[in-house]
Design an enzyme around this catalytic site. Structure first.
Site, short mmCIF file in Angstrom:
data_model
loop_
_atom_site.label_atom_id
_atom_site.label_comp_id
_atom_site.label_asym_id
_atom_site.label_seq_id
_atom_site.Cartn_x
_atom_site.Cartn_y
_atom_site.Cartn_z
N CYS A 106 -0.98 -4.67 7.65
CA CYS A 106 -0.81 -3.47 8.49
C CYS A 106 -0.04 -3.85 9.76
O CYS A 106 0.83 -3.10 10.22
CB CYS A 106 -2.17 -2.88 8.86
SG CYS A 106 -3.31 -2.70 7.48
N CYS A 156 0.81 -1.22 0.00
CA CYS A 156 0.00 0.00 0.00
C CYS A 156 0.84 1.27 0.00
O CYS A 156 0.30 2.36 -0.11
CB CYS A 156 -0.90 0.01 1.22
SG CYS A 156 0.06 0.02 2.74
FE1 FES Z 1 -1.23 -0.19 4.40
FE2 FES Z 1 -2.66 -0.57 6.55
S1 FES Z 1 -3.39 -0.29 4.56
S2 FES Z 1 -0.52 -0.45 6.40
#
Ligand code: FES
Length: 169
Positions: free
Chosen positions: A109, A36
């Site tokens: 995460c 992400c």
């Molecule tokens: Fe990337 Fe949580 S969505 S660390």
């Protein structure tokens, strides 16, 4: 009624523990998530306890999602008092345990927090495991040195021939 995962995350974000850069930290680790693009940095301070080096406290800064902030908040509380080996053995899920089980899409995460912690602690662990350097001016003996030393003791070596039981007199 038990608070839901969302409620626990919201609560952790409303009152994040150990947020911010630490002055005089002993170790720092930063990691970015390829999934992400989020980033997390962790600072760690150690102390001696019963002859062992343990984590005194840890703080974090997150350039990431709310779950990563919530996990980092509970994780920094969880690892206080643990040795480097104990903290390094913890998975992202274990670091997030006070929040409850994370859904699959949020596991990375917690892994971001795990990664930042490992990045901070790995050099410490490697340093502790490294053998002490040889004292200066006293090089460790080479095989040649050991063999030459053995030759000087030649006169003291006693050679014992083993009796071969298959040969009859
Ligand atoms: Fe990337 Fe949580 S969505 S660390």
């Amino acid at each position: 009624m038990e608070p839901s995962l969302e409620q626990r995350i919201e609560e952790a974000i409303r009152n994040p523990q150990n947020l911010g850069e630490m002055e005089g930290a002993d170790a720092v680790g930063t990691v970015g998530s390829p999934d992400c693009g989020d980033m997390l940095r962790m600072w760690v301070k150690f102390r001696e306890q019963d002859g062992k080096k343990v984590i005194d406290r840890a703080t974090f800064q997150s350039f990431g999602c709310q779950t990563a902030i919530a996990v980092a908040s509970v994780a920094t509380e969880l690892i206080a008092g643990k040795t480097i080996e104990e903290a390094m053995a913890m998975s992202g899920q274990e670091l997030a345990a006070p929040l409850g089980a994370l859904p699959p899409m949020k596991i990375h995460c917690a892994q971001l927090v795990e990664g930042a912690l490992r990045s901070a602690l790995a050099p410490e662990q490697a340093q502790a495991a490294a053998p002490a350097p040889a004292a200066e001016g006293i090089p460790s003996p080479t095989l040649f040195d050991q063999l030459s030393q053995g030759q000087s003791n030649q006169g003291k070596v006693k050679i014992v021939l083993k009796k071969d039981s298959t040969i009859q007199p």
